[in-house]
Design a protein around this motif. Structure first.
Motif, short mmCIF file in Angstrom:
data_model
loop_
_atom_site.label_atom_id
_atom_site.label_comp_id
_atom_site.label_asym_id
_atom_site.label_seq_id
_atom_site.Cartn_x
_atom_site.Cartn_y
_atom_site.Cartn_z
N VAL A 315 0.94 -0.97 -0.03
CA VAL A 315 0.20 -0.11 -0.37
C VAL A 315 0.61 1.44 -0.21
CG1 VAL A 315 -1.46 1.39 1.36
CG2 VAL A 315 -1.69 -1.35 0.97
N GLN A 316 2.32 1.37 0.70
CA GLN A 316 3.05 2.38 0.85
C GLN A 316 3.31 2.93 -1.04
OE1 GLN A 316 5.76 1.44 3.85
NE2 GLN A 316 4.36 2.43 5.65
N GLU A 317 4.05 1.95 -1.22
CA GLU A 317 4.52 1.89 -2.71
C GLU A 317 3.99 2.59 -3.54
OE1 GLU A 317 7.93 1.62 -5.26
OE2 GLU A 317 7.97 1.58 -3.00
N CYS A 318 2.48 2.21 -3.15
CA CYS A 318 1.33 2.10 -4.38
C CYS A 318 0.50 3.07 -4.07
CB CYS A 318 -0.46 1.31 -4.10
SG CYS A 318 -0.23 -0.51 -4.95
N HIS A 319 0.80 4.33 -3.02
CA HIS A 319 0.71 5.52 -2.50
C HIS A 319 2.09 6.34 -3.18
CE1 HIS A 319 1.35 8.84 0.39
NE2 HIS A 319 -0.14 9.22 0.25
N ARG A 321 4.37 5.64 -5.29
CA ARG A 321 4.02 5.82 -7.34
C ARG A 321 3.44 6.25 -7.73
NH1 ARG A 321 7.23 1.06 -9.75
NH2 ARG A 321 9.25 0.69 -8.11
N TYR A 322 2.07 6.51 -7.25
CA TYR A 322 0.85 7.39 -7.87
C TYR A 322 1.47 8.97 -8.00
CZ TYR A 322 -3.43 10.05 -9.31
OH TYR A 322 -3.95 10.50 -10.05
N ALA A 323 1.75 9.39 -9.42
CA ALA A 323 2.20 10.79 -9.79
C ALA A 323 0.90 11.02 -10.53
CB ALA A 323 3.30 10.83 -10.40
N GLY A 324 -0.43 11.03 -10.62
CA GLY A 324 -1.80 11.51 -11.34
C GLY A 324 -2.05 12.78 -11.05
N ARG A 330 -6.37 10.87 -5.67
CA ARG A 330 -5.30 10.74 -5.08
C ARG A 330 -5.49 10.43 -2.99
NH1 ARG A 330 -0.20 12.03 -4.88
NH2 ARG A 330 0.41 12.22 -6.55
N ARG A 331 -7.41 11.56 -3.44
CA ARG A 331 -7.18 11.21 -1.46
C ARG A 331 -7.99 9.67 -1.38
NH1 ARG A 331 -11.17 14.76 -3.25
NH2 ARG A 331 -12.94 13.38 -3.27
N ILE A 332 -7.78 9.15 -2.09
CA ILE A 332 -8.87 7.48 -1.66
C ILE A 332 -7.70 6.78 -1.58
CG2 ILE A 332 -9.69 5.63 -3.15
CD1 ILE A 332 -11.21 7.25 -4.86
N VAL A 333 -6.01 6.79 -2.52
CA VAL A 333 -5.20 6.36 -1.88
C VAL A 333 -4.33 6.95 -1.00
CG1 VAL A 333 -2.53 6.49 -2.92
CG2 VAL A 333 -4.29 6.22 -4.93
#
Length: 558
Positions: A315-319, A321-324, A330-333
């Motif tokens: 989960v930390q990695e997904c948060h 790496r997200y650069a959108g 982003r709020r959901i992540v």
């Protein structure tokens, strides 16, 4: 083990009379031996007295004495007759009687009275019975003191048919005649016994009397033996009957205890033994279940701990790496990351509780003064909440009014100081959490949550440590399972704290139970054995045996 003691249940009586018969026989033998000896001695004494009393010389002397009495009475009567003859032969009295002059007859009779003091009355009668004259003494005859004799004689030369006649009544003291009659009756009775009834009346009568007394005493001894033996044998029979269900595994049987004798002590010891066996069996069952629960906790901790780190890292990695630029995504992540990290933290804390429960150490018991230990804990709790800087667990304690009521008397016990400190801390915090939750449910603001009182006192062969609070208390349906794993009434509880508490208390040879408190809330009552008690020695032996088993397991694993 933590619940209320089972009420005594009467055991069925069994029909046994062996002990009763033996007790009755013992009483009979004890009574018969002196009775037989007394009977033989009495018979010998009666025979000797009888032989002494009925000697021939006694009868001869009694006959001679009775003859003396008879001669005396005969002499007295004969003397009275002689006096009557002498009066009748007086010529002057005969002449005046024949002339029929009544006054002169009475005068002559009066002169005769002066010469004969034993006279009561004198009369002159003709052949037809008419009284020609008479004279009587002034005092009448007293039948109780005098015996009278009436003598009738013809006057002078008068014939027995023609008269006139002298009728004289004499009186003599009655004592001699009464003594003679009494002596005569005694002598007759003595000769009758001597001739006919000595063996039958004296010896046999007294022998029968003693035999009857002997039989009555034997009957009384038998009844006494039955009365004495019946309660004892009944209680022994009840004890014997109680052993049957105990042998079948029923430890709830109790015998009724009455009396302060040895049988009563045996009944009390029997009930106490069953209580200790019941507690031991409950302790063993609890420890067995604890072993199963610890195995399960160890397995759960292992299974839960392994995937936590990969989940959190993913989960930390997904948060990261997200650069959108989509703000909603982003709020959901971000929210997902926070929820996952929070839940992982909760799971890690639960894994920590499971691991701590699974690795619960054995109690290392040593002699400790329980009173001094509790006073140290009072100072320790006070130091943890001083200055208003309390955080975490200390924050709970700072919101309650915690008091210790422990006397300065010595309370020697065998304890593991660290583990008993854990018990006390857990129970006090549990009370503080209950007070906090009750205050929140009531919607009250800041302020003290309530009172918690820790007290200790010696009771019998153990020490009682009570932790009371004035909170909402514990419902009856929860009390029976309160110390089972994973049972909790708090929103942030794991259900393992009180289980660990009970495990530690059991390792100390004690018990713990939850009841109502006089303060209105809950009471946790901990009983710990005295240092010199059998329970304390057994707890130390179990601790040493577990240490030896652990050492052998470690050496075997190496």
């Amino acid at each position: 083990m933590s619940g209320p003691p089972n009420p005594p249940r009467p055991a069925p009586l069994i029909k046994t009379r062996k002990i009763e018969r033996r007790v009755v026989l013992a009483v009979l033998v004890t009574a018969v031996i002196p009775l037989v000896a007394a009977l033989l001695m009495a018979r010998a004494m009666v025979s000797r007295v009888s032989a002494t009393a009925f000697q021939p010389e006694f009868g001869a002397h009694l006959d001679r004495a009775l003859g003396v009495y008879a001669d005396l009475a005969k002499t007295i009567k004969q003397g009275m007759r002689y006096e009557a003859d002498a009066i009748a032969m007086r010529p002057e009295l005969s002449r005046v009687a024949k002339e029929g002059e009544g006054e002169r007859v009475s005068a002559e009779l009066a002169r005769e009275f002066a010469a004969h003091p034993s006279l009561v009355s004198l009369k002159i009668e003709d052949a037809s019975g008419s009284v020609l004259g008479k004279h009587e003494r002034d005092k009448p005859v007293d039948p109780a003191a005098e015996r009278t004799l009436l003598v009738r004689r013809p006057l002078g030369e008068a014939s027995e048919d023609d008269g006139p006649f002298l009728v004289a009544t004499f009186a003599a003291p009655n004592a001699r005649f009464a003594e003679m009659e009494s002596a005569q009756e005694f002598v007759q009775a003595y000769h009758q016994l001597e001739r006919h009834h000595r063996e039958e009346y004296v010896d046999r009568t007294y022998t029968r009397a003693f035999g009857l007394l002997f039989g009555l005493l034997i009957l009384l001894a038998a009844l006494t033996g039955i009365v004495v033996a019946r309660p004892v044998t009944r209680r022994i029979a009840e004890l014997a009957a109680a052993t049957r269900p105990v042998a079948a595994g029923d430890l709830t049987v109790r015998v009724s205890v009455t009396g302060d004798d040895e049988v009563g002590d045996l009944g009390r010891a029997f009930n106490r033994m069953l209580e200790e066996l019941d507690e031991s069996r409950a302790r063993i069952e609890f420890l067995r279940r604890m072993g199963e629960w610890q195995k399960m906790a160890r397995h759960l901790a292992h299974e839960i701990k392994n995937p936590l780190t990969p989940i959190q890292l993913a989960v930390q990695e997904c948060h990261r790496r997200y650069a959108g630029d989509d703000p909603d995504y982003r709020r959901i992540v971000q929210t997902t990351l926070e929820v996952v990290e929070e839940e992982v933290g909760t799971l890690r804390r639960l894994v920590g509780e499971f691991s701590s429960f699974a690795r619960l150490p054995r109690a290392d018991l040593a002699p400790v003064d329980l009173g001094s230990f509790l006073r140290e804990q009072r100072d320790h709790f006070s130091a943890r909440t001083e200055g208003g800087r309390a955080e975490g667990e200390e924050a709970l304690l700072s919101k309650i009014d915690l008091r210790f009521e422990v006397s300065d008397d010595s309370m020697p016990a065998v304890l593991d100081r660290e583990m008993l400190h854990r018990v006390l801390t857990n129970v006090v915090q549990n009370a503080a959490q209950a007070l906090r939750d009750a205050r929140k449910r009531a919607g009250k603001g800041e302020g003290s949550w309530g009172r918690v009182v820790v007290s200790a006192r010696p009771v019998g062969g153990s020490y009682v440590v009570d932790v009371d609070d004035d909170g909402p208390g514990i419902s009856a349906e929860v009390r029976d399972v309160l110390f089972d794993p994973y049972v909790t009434t708090k929103r942030d509880g794991t259900g393992l704290g009180l289980t660990i508490v009970k495990k530690i208390v059991v390792d100390h040879g004690g018990t713990i139970e939850a009841t109502g408190s006089p303060l209105g809330g809950a009471r946790f009552r901990i009983r710990l054995p005295r240092a010199d008690s059998a329970e304390a020695r057994a707890a130390v032996e179990r601790s040493l045996a577990e240490d030896e088993d652990g050492a052998r397991s470690s050496s075997g694993g190496a």
